[in-house]
Design a protein around this motif. Sequence first.
Motif, PDB file in Angstrom:
ATOM      1  N   ARG A   3     -83.565 -19.868 -23.537  1.00 54.87           N
ATOM      2  CA  ARG A   3     -83.594 -20.865 -22.478  1.00 54.87           C
ATOM      3  C   ARG A   3     -84.825 -21.755 -22.611  1.00 54.87           C
ATOM      4  NH1 ARG A   3     -79.553 -21.066 -18.694  1.00 54.87           N
ATOM      5  NH2 ARG A   3     -81.143 -21.607 -17.181  1.00 54.87           N
ATOM      6  N   GLU A   4     -84.651 -23.027 -22.330  1.00 56.43           N
ATOM      7  CA  GLU A   4     -85.784 -23.954 -22.305  1.00 56.43           C
ATOM      8  C   GLU A   4     -86.588 -23.750 -21.017  1.00 56.43           C
ATOM      9  OE1 GLU A   4     -86.689 -26.056 -24.740  1.00 56.43           O
ATOM     10  OE2 GLU A   4     -85.058 -25.182 -25.933  1.00 56.43           O
ATOM     11  N   SER A  38     -88.130 -24.775 -17.712  1.00 60.24           N
ATOM     12  CA  SER A  38     -87.753 -25.811 -16.748  1.00 60.24           C
ATOM     13  C   SER A  38     -88.963 -26.217 -15.911  1.00 60.24           C
ATOM     14  CB  SER A  38     -86.654 -25.295 -15.823  1.00 60.24           C
ATOM     15  OG  SER A  38     -86.425 -26.216 -14.781  1.00 60.24           O
ATOM     16  N   LYS A  76     -88.386 -27.521 -12.935  1.00 58.19           N
ATOM     17  CA  LYS A  76     -87.824 -27.544 -11.581  1.00 58.19           C
ATOM     18  C   LYS A  76     -88.589 -26.564 -10.681  1.00 58.19           C
ATOM     19  CE  LYS A  76     -84.164 -30.077 -12.859  1.00 58.19           C
ATOM     20  NZ  LYS A  76     -83.960 -31.452 -12.440  1.00 58.19           N
ATOM     21  N   ALA A 110     -85.162 -16.865 -17.342  1.00 60.63           N
ATOM     22  CA  ALA A 110     -84.193 -17.954 -17.430  1.00 60.63           C
ATOM     23  C   ALA A 110     -84.860 -19.323 -17.557  1.00 60.63           C
ATOM     24  CB  ALA A 110     -83.276 -17.936 -16.205  1.00 60.63           C
ATOM     25  N   TYR A 127     -87.257 -20.590 -15.377  1.00 58.99           N
ATOM     26  CA  TYR A 127     -87.745 -21.154 -14.114  1.00 58.99           C
ATOM     27  C   TYR A 127     -89.071 -20.487 -13.740  1.00 58.99           C
ATOM     28  CZ  TYR A 127     -83.243 -23.434 -13.756  1.00 58.99           C
ATOM     29  OH  TYR A 127     -82.148 -24.225 -14.005  1.00 58.99           O
ATOM     30  N   VAL A 150     -78.045 -18.072 -12.100  1.00 64.19           N
ATOM     31  CA  VAL A 150     -78.751 -18.965 -13.042  1.00 64.19           C
ATOM     32  C   VAL A 150     -77.863 -20.160 -13.383  1.00 64.19           C
ATOM     33  CG1 VAL A 150     -79.671 -19.160 -15.380  1.00 64.19           C
ATOM     34  CG2 VAL A 150     -80.265 -17.175 -13.964  1.00 64.19           C
ATOM     35  N   ARG A 151     -76.595 -19.921 -13.622  1.00 66.22           N
ATOM     36  CA  ARG A 151     -75.673 -21.037 -13.939  1.00 66.22           C
ATOM     37  C   ARG A 151     -75.615 -22.024 -12.767  1.00 66.22           C
ATOM     38  NH1 ARG A 151     -72.180 -16.770 -15.732  1.00 66.22           N
ATOM     39  NH2 ARG A 151     -72.261 -16.541 -17.984  1.00 66.22           N
ATOM     40  N   ASP A 187     -78.826 -24.067 -12.642  1.00 63.98           N
ATOM     41  CA  ASP A 187     -78.728 -25.097 -13.689  1.00 63.98           C
ATOM     42  C   ASP A 187     -77.886 -26.285 -13.210  1.00 63.98           C
ATOM     43  OD1 ASP A 187     -80.154 -23.390 -15.319  1.00 63.98           O
ATOM     44  OD2 ASP A 187     -78.420 -22.757 -16.510  1.00 63.98           O
ATOM     45  N   GLN A 188     -76.823 -25.950 -12.501  1.00 59.37           N
ATOM     46  CA  GLN A 188     -75.852 -26.967 -12.082  1.00 59.37           C
ATOM     47  C   GLN A 188     -76.342 -27.793 -10.892  1.00 59.37           C
ATOM     48  OE1 GLN A 188     -71.997 -25.239 -11.275  1.00 59.37           O
ATOM     49  NE2 GLN A 188     -71.401 -26.920  -9.937  1.00 59.37           N
TER      50      GLN A 188
END
Length: 301
Positions: A169-170, A172, A174, A196, A198, A293-294, A297-298
């Motif tokens: 995972r990159e 983030s 956020k 993940a 974050y 997590v999905r 992301d969304q």
Amino acid sequence: MENNKGILLESGTNELEIVEFGIGKNHFGINVIKVREIINPVPVTIVPNSHPHVEGIIELRGEVLPVVDVAKAIGFPDSETPEKDKFIVTEFNQQKIVFHVHSVSQIHRISWQQIEKPSQMYKGAESQIIGVIKLNGQMIFLLDFEKIVVEINPESGINMERVQKLGKRERSNKHLVVAEDSPLLRKLLHDTLEEAGYHYIEFFENGNEAYQYLENMVNKGSNIEQEVQLVITDIEMPQMDGHHLTKKIKENNHLSKLPVIIFSSLITDDLRHKGQMVGANAQVSKPEIEELVRLIDQHAL
């Protein structure tokens, strides 16, 4: 006594109904939302080499369900009046479990504001108490049934490996706000969300603290959409529950664009509409961390 879904409260009122039950001379409570029905004890089939808190299994309406001895799980003596014992049939965390208690008395309708966070002085590190209710001259302890289940079956909890299966995972940038009253789950969420990608997360013990944090940002003139990109909230929390927090965010003109994901053991087909009514952008049942997590992301702004 079967749980009538019609008694469920309007969403976002910051109220709940609890079933009061007894273990020894102490009084405890469980959220009515978790309760399917309450029955008299039936013969239990012992399972070889099972966890010491698990009495065995029963068959109920064609389903095989585990029976957990609540007295053993919380370190109390066996029932002195087994003829009065009850089985509380529950559903949460996407599983059905029967809890063996010593008595069941009544249902109370209360506000989350009436529920005090237990003090570390008397609760201890391994306590299963998530709240204390003073009612009619008695102390009623709200039990953390999710913790009791995870202690019996760790696989039923949040699992880091599920996030690792999502691949590399990159990192983030956020910023997330998380309202979760369980210290254990806050730690697990911190570790798994970091895995993940974050890394910028503010944790709060209840909805009231999370809302005050957001409101303070607004009062300082901060651009909320630059400061916070997403809110994740549990439902059951002392002082302010997750439905009420979501409703307050969505009714606040300065906060209403903030995406809110409800992450709770109480997300079932019967109860999903309660989150929709208060404006939640998404809802996911514990312990489905990879699905959370999905959704982050969304939905993260």
